[in-house]
Design a protein around this motif. Structure first.
Motif, PDB file in Angstrom:
ATOM      1  N   MET A 154     -17.294  17.601 -36.874  1.00  0.00           N
ATOM      2  CA  MET A 154     -18.362  18.747 -36.111  1.00  0.00           C
ATOM      3  C   MET A 154     -17.485  20.292 -37.574  1.00  0.00           C
ATOM      4  O   MET A 154     -18.262  20.183 -38.544  1.00  0.00           O
ATOM      5  CB  MET A 154     -18.497  19.106 -35.083  1.00  0.00           C
ATOM      6  CG  MET A 154     -19.613  19.812 -35.520  1.00  0.00           C
ATOM      7  SD  MET A 154     -19.635  20.820 -33.492  1.00  0.00           S
ATOM      8  CE  MET A 154     -18.626  22.087 -34.388  1.00  0.00           C
ATOM      9  N   LEU A 155     -17.023  19.938 -37.608  1.00  0.00           N
ATOM     10  CA  LEU A 155     -16.135  21.211 -37.852  1.00  0.00           C
ATOM     11  C   LEU A 155     -15.926  20.661 -39.690  1.00  0.00           C
ATOM     12  O   LEU A 155     -16.113  21.891 -40.776  1.00  0.00           O
ATOM     13  CB  LEU A 155     -14.874  21.994 -37.563  1.00  0.00           C
ATOM     14  CG  LEU A 155     -14.791  22.690 -35.897  1.00  0.00           C
ATOM     15  CD1 LEU A 155     -13.586  22.267 -35.879  1.00  0.00           C
ATOM     16  CD2 LEU A 155     -15.870  23.649 -36.740  1.00  0.00           C
ATOM     17  N   ALA A 156     -15.732  19.732 -39.672  1.00  0.00           N
ATOM     18  CA  ALA A 156     -15.587  19.230 -41.522  1.00  0.00           C
ATOM     19  C   ALA A 156     -17.002  19.129 -42.184  1.00  0.00           C
ATOM     20  O   ALA A 156     -17.333  19.378 -43.704  1.00  0.00           O
ATOM     21  CB  ALA A 156     -15.101  17.812 -41.478  1.00  0.00           C
ATOM     22  N   LEU A 157     -18.037  18.980 -41.248  1.00  0.00           N
ATOM     23  CA  LEU A 157     -20.056  18.678 -41.405  1.00  0.00           C
ATOM     24  C   LEU A 157     -19.729  20.523 -42.793  1.00  0.00           C
ATOM     25  O   LEU A 157     -20.335  19.349 -44.066  1.00  0.00           O
ATOM     26  CB  LEU A 157     -20.595  18.485 -40.708  1.00  0.00           C
ATOM     27  CG  LEU A 157     -22.067  17.947 -41.056  1.00  0.00           C
ATOM     28  CD1 LEU A 157     -21.623  16.738 -41.763  1.00  0.00           C
ATOM     29  CD2 LEU A 157     -23.060  17.696 -40.268  1.00  0.00           C
ATOM     30  N   PRO A 158     -19.494  21.510 -42.485  1.00  0.00           N
ATOM     31  CA  PRO A 158     -20.011  22.867 -43.426  1.00  0.00           C
ATOM     32  C   PRO A 158     -19.186  22.020 -44.892  1.00  0.00           C
ATOM     33  O   PRO A 158     -19.533  23.150 -45.871  1.00  0.00           O
ATOM     34  CB  PRO A 158     -19.316  23.650 -42.747  1.00  0.00           C
ATOM     35  CG  PRO A 158     -19.645  23.437 -40.816  1.00  0.00           C
ATOM     36  CD  PRO A 158     -19.184  22.248 -41.245  1.00  0.00           C
ATOM     37  N   LEU A 159     -18.138  22.268 -45.108  1.00  0.00           N
ATOM     38  CA  LEU A 159     -17.461  21.827 -46.390  1.00  0.00           C
ATOM     39  C   LEU A 159     -17.978  20.506 -47.119  1.00  0.00           C
ATOM     40  O   LEU A 159     -17.971  20.556 -48.423  1.00  0.00           O
ATOM     41  CB  LEU A 159     -16.045  20.615 -45.868  1.00  0.00           C
ATOM     42  CG  LEU A 159     -14.846  21.959 -45.197  1.00  0.00           C
ATOM     43  CD1 LEU A 159     -14.068  20.595 -44.615  1.00  0.00           C
ATOM     44  CD2 LEU A 159     -14.340  23.047 -45.755  1.00  0.00           C
ATOM     45  N   MET A 160     -19.234  20.301 -46.287  1.00  0.00           N
ATOM     46  CA  MET A 160     -19.719  19.403 -47.342  1.00  0.00           C
ATOM     47  C   MET A 160     -21.111  19.495 -47.806  1.00  0.00           C
ATOM     48  O   MET A 160     -22.403  18.550 -48.732  1.00  0.00           O
ATOM     49  CB  MET A 160     -19.781  17.784 -46.666  1.00  0.00           C
ATOM     50  CG  MET A 160     -18.725  17.471 -46.146  1.00  0.00           C
ATOM     51  SD  MET A 160     -17.975  16.213 -47.757  1.00  0.00           S
ATOM     52  CE  MET A 160     -17.398  15.176 -46.955  1.00  0.00           C
ATOM     53  N   VAL A 161     -20.695  20.702 -47.644  1.00  0.00           N
ATOM     54  CA  VAL A 161     -22.294  20.907 -47.983  1.00  0.00           C
ATOM     55  C   VAL A 161     -22.294  22.244 -49.319  1.00  0.00           C
ATOM     56  O   VAL A 161     -20.995  22.632 -49.704  1.00  0.00           O
ATOM     57  CB  VAL A 161     -23.201  22.365 -46.817  1.00  0.00           C
ATOM     58  CG1 VAL A 161     -23.994  22.787 -47.631  1.00  0.00           C
ATOM     59  CG2 VAL A 161     -23.321  22.219 -45.571  1.00  0.00           C
ATOM     60  N   TRP A 211     -17.461  30.727 -41.828  1.00  0.00           N
ATOM     61  CA  TRP A 211     -18.242  28.757 -41.215  1.00  0.00           C
ATOM     62  C   TRP A 211     -18.466  28.040 -42.411  1.00  0.00           C
ATOM     63  O   TRP A 211     -18.152  26.596 -41.634  1.00  0.00           O
ATOM     64  CB  TRP A 211     -19.922  29.794 -41.027  1.00  0.00           C
ATOM     65  CG  TRP A 211     -20.655  28.279 -41.290  1.00  0.00           C
ATOM     66  CD1 TRP A 211     -21.045  27.598 -40.108  1.00  0.00           C
ATOM     67  CD2 TRP A 211     -21.504  27.441 -42.342  1.00  0.00           C
ATOM     68  NE1 TRP A 211     -21.992  26.270 -40.031  1.00  0.00           N
ATOM     69  CE2 TRP A 211     -22.414  26.179 -41.295  1.00  0.00           C
ATOM     70  CE3 TRP A 211     -21.646  26.858 -43.520  1.00  0.00           C
ATOM     71  CZ2 TRP A 211     -22.711  25.459 -41.574  1.00  0.00           C
ATOM     72  CZ3 TRP A 211     -22.311  26.648 -44.126  1.00  0.00           C
ATOM     73  CH2 TRP A 211     -23.100  24.907 -43.383  1.00  0.00           C
ATOM     74  N   TRP A 213     -15.443  27.024 -44.390  1.00  0.00           N
ATOM     75  CA  TRP A 213     -14.482  26.586 -44.506  1.00  0.00           C
ATOM     76  C   TRP A 213     -13.296  26.631 -43.285  1.00  0.00           C
ATOM     77  O   TRP A 213     -12.148  26.437 -43.298  1.00  0.00           O
ATOM     78  CB  TRP A 213     -14.076  27.639 -45.490  1.00  0.00           C
ATOM     79  CG  TRP A 213     -14.240  27.678 -46.760  1.00  0.00           C
ATOM     80  CD1 TRP A 213     -15.124  28.614 -47.590  1.00  0.00           C
ATOM     81  CD2 TRP A 213     -13.840  26.713 -47.690  1.00  0.00           C
ATOM     82  NE1 TRP A 213     -15.394  28.326 -49.000  1.00  0.00           N
ATOM     83  CE2 TRP A 213     -15.097  27.343 -48.989  1.00  0.00           C
ATOM     84  CE3 TRP A 213     -13.106  24.994 -47.639  1.00  0.00           C
ATOM     85  CZ2 TRP A 213     -15.067  26.139 -49.995  1.00  0.00           C
ATOM     86  CZ3 TRP A 213     -13.111  24.889 -48.752  1.00  0.00           C
ATOM     87  CH2 TRP A 213     -13.561  24.726 -49.523  1.00  0.00           C
TER      88      TRP A 213
END
Lengths: 343, 272
Positions: A154-161, A211, A213
């Protein structure tokens, strides 16, 4: 192994004390320490008793593919831009040598130093929030289990935006009165106005960047933490180490390299933040969020090749200088805290 | 005594749970907002009330060749980038891990310098250079230019994985008559497979979302997802469509995270 003896530099017994180096704490003063340090630093030596590396220049052939790609997309553009920075360029065909005028112009403008200060402050805020928070979250996550796996993903998800929709997401989430965050803030009685209130713009940028990184820091820390063998924790428990001591002497040394990576990545990306800051408020209100890269973006958009090139070189030098000094400090501190023999 | 300690540890667990819950909320709420908006018609349209639930945004993506084509472009250039990066980084990482040679310390510093070169700094000359060799508007151009920050990261990670493999393995293999390339493919690569996976994840992550180079190199065509989204911004931005596009762009990312999850959790150390 227990006897720690320090022999003088000229002592005939000096060669036999190398066994003790693993326990030796007299970094820099012990003869063997210095000897070994010299071996590590000097490229052309016979192999040391500890490492049997192959001394060869054929290694360069293995590096060649990577270095040639980097030369093409990295060195060549940098040289080009270094060349441009000394010219006044109308079109790329007609240009006039003007020496260091662009540099003098940029370095004598107060706007440059204001932007530099803002960028430095922004990076400092980002690093001082994200690195401790990331380490903290990584420490709280259990070392195995489905739950922490899910949290990590879940925490890795923002990296893919995509970077240009991160600001849109946050503006529609927090800035828009119809968004969930906006409604929450209104319920709490906070009049959040990121368009005209400089402090609120800064808060929005910092929250957004955190949020975006924090996952990177957590993933890096978590992955290095999970390489610590359970025996180390057991040994620490037997010694009656406090939680703080376990962190300081067991976990932190393991994380130091990864933290270095996280620090460098986070420093660079926050120092040169462009897309996010531009999309949120285009450097406003009243230049309160005009960072270095926004100034450069303006010059490039206006096709001012010369000033843009000079500015690029200056920025590159700043980033390089900060990263280099940072790394040097880290290296010195590591050499001091770890015995050189313990690799 | 026992009860007091179990009570305090219970409190601690509760505090940790609460904190992690807050982290989850902080991370997920913007995504929740995004999903809601992507299923909302955010512009006045015939037949749909503004603000009503609708799948119009996703139908619009399918109807627009620019938007749906951009997904293919993105996947092509990211795949190219990951393949190029890993192919050139593997031998380099092996060299740094296994050999001492003149200037080995400087190579590492040089790599860091490349990683921290701000993209904005390189945009102008990269465009001029790539225009000369005909790499503008092609996925290969973006794939190549993203190497500038991905190769250093890849070497950094792979080097640590290779260093974790005992050197005796190399020596035994060479004694057995393996050549270096054959040893590399047959023995070393299977051992560092998870390292390659982690590297691919990081390369994907930095390349998939990159904006600055992607914009400068796609003037008229070959636009990746990020640039397709950029074209949606305008005087009257259809924020629902933007969010729907973002949601679509997250799917490959989510897949990559899912495939890599065990390797991340298994852990890796990088060299300092």
């Amino acid at each position: 192994m227990i006897a720690v003896r320090h022999w003088g530099r000229n002592s005939v017994l000096a060669p036999i004390c190398w066994v003790d180096i693993f326990r030796c704490r007299r970094v820099g003063r012990c003869f063997r320490h210095n000897q070994q340090k010299r071996r590590q630093r000097r490229p052309f030596t016979l192999s040391s008793p500890y490492r049997s590396e192959i001394q060869t220049s054929s290694a360069w052939w293995l590096l060649l593919p990577a270095l040639s790609v980097l030369a093409f997309v990295g060195v060549l553009p940098l040289l080009t831009i270094f060349n441009y920075s000394f010219f006044d360029i109308f079109t790329l065909e007609s240009r006039y040598w003007i020496g260091t005028e662009w540099y003098r112009e940029i370095l004598s403008s107060s706007r440059f130093f204001e932007s530099l200060l803002r960028s430095l402050v922004f990076s400092a805020i980002i690093l001082s929030i994200q690195i401790p928070l990331g380490v903290f979250i990584a420490l709280l996550l259990p070392r195995d289990g489905k739950l922490s796996m899910a949290l990590l993903m879940m925490l890795a998800l923002p990296l893919m935006v995509p970077w240009n929709t991160v600001p849109s997401m946050w503006v529609s989430f927090l800035g828009d009165p119809a968004g969930f965050g906006g409604r929450l803030l209104a319920m709490l009685g906070i009049d959040f106005d990121y368009k005209f209130n400089a402090l609120h713009t800064w808060i929005l940028l910092v929250a957004m960047d955190t949020w975006h990184w924090i996952g990177l820091v957590v993933i890096l820390c978590y992955s290095s933490l999970s390489t610590i063998p359970p025996a180390h924790y057991q040994a620490a428990a037997i010694d009656g180490a406090s939680r703080l001591q376990v962190f300081r002497f067991v976990e932190l040394p393991k994380m130091s390299a990864v933290l270095m990576m996280a620090l460098l990545l986070r420093f660079m990306d926050s120092f040169m933040i462009y897309t996010e800051a531009f999309r949120v408020n285009a450097g406003g209100p009243k230049d309160a969020t005009t960072f270095l890269s926004l100034d450069l973006g303006e010059e490039i958009a206006a096709f001012n090749y010369g000033p843009a090139a000079a500015r690029s070189i200056i920025y590159f030098m700043i980033v390089l200088a900060i990263a280099w000094s940072f790394r040097t400090i880290m290296n010195i501190r590591r050499d001091q805290s770890l015995g050189v023999g313990q690799r | 005594m026992m009860r007091a300690s179990s009570k305090s540890s219970g409190l601690k667990t509760a505090a940790v749970t609460l904190f992690l819950f807050m982290v989850v909320c902080f991370t997920m709420l913007p995504f929740f907002q995004m999903v809601v908006l992507s299923f909302t018609s955010t512009l006045p349209r015939d037949g749909i009330v503004q603000g009503q639930f609708s799948t119009i945004n996703f139908r619009n993506i399918l109807a627009s060749p620019l938007l749906s084509g951009s997904i293919v472009n993105s996947i092509v250039y990211v795949t190219l980038n990951v393949v190029i990066t890993i192919l050139v980084a593997l031998p380099a990482a092996y060299a740094i891990s296994r050999y001492r040679f003149a200037g080995d310390r400087h190579v590492f510093l040089l790599l860091i310098a490349f990683r921290i070169t701000p993209p904005v700094v390189l945009t102008l000359p990269v465009f001029i250079l790539f225009a000369k060799v005909g790499l503008v508007n092609s996925p290969l151009g973006i794939a190549l230019v993203h190497c500038v920050f991905n190769i250093p990261i890849a070497i950094w990670i792979l080097e640590s994985f290779i260093s974790a493999v005992p050197k005796e393995l190399d020596e035994t293999a060479f004694l057995d008559g393996y050549s270096l390339p054959r040893y590399f493919v047959k023995q070393l690569l299977p051992l560092i497979a998870s390292g390659v996976g982690v590297t691919a994840f990081f390369c994907f992550m930095f390349s998939w979302v990159e904006v600055v180079f992607a914009r400068i190199l796609t003037v008229t065509g070959g636009k990746p997802i990020t640039m397709a989204i950029n074209t949606l911004y305008g005087f009257r931005t259809d924020i629902g469509l933007v969010m729907a596009m973002t949601l679509v762009s997250l799917i490959p990312g989510l897949a990559v995270i899912y495939f890599i999850r065990n390797h991340i959790a298994k852990g890796f150390v990088v060299r300092s």
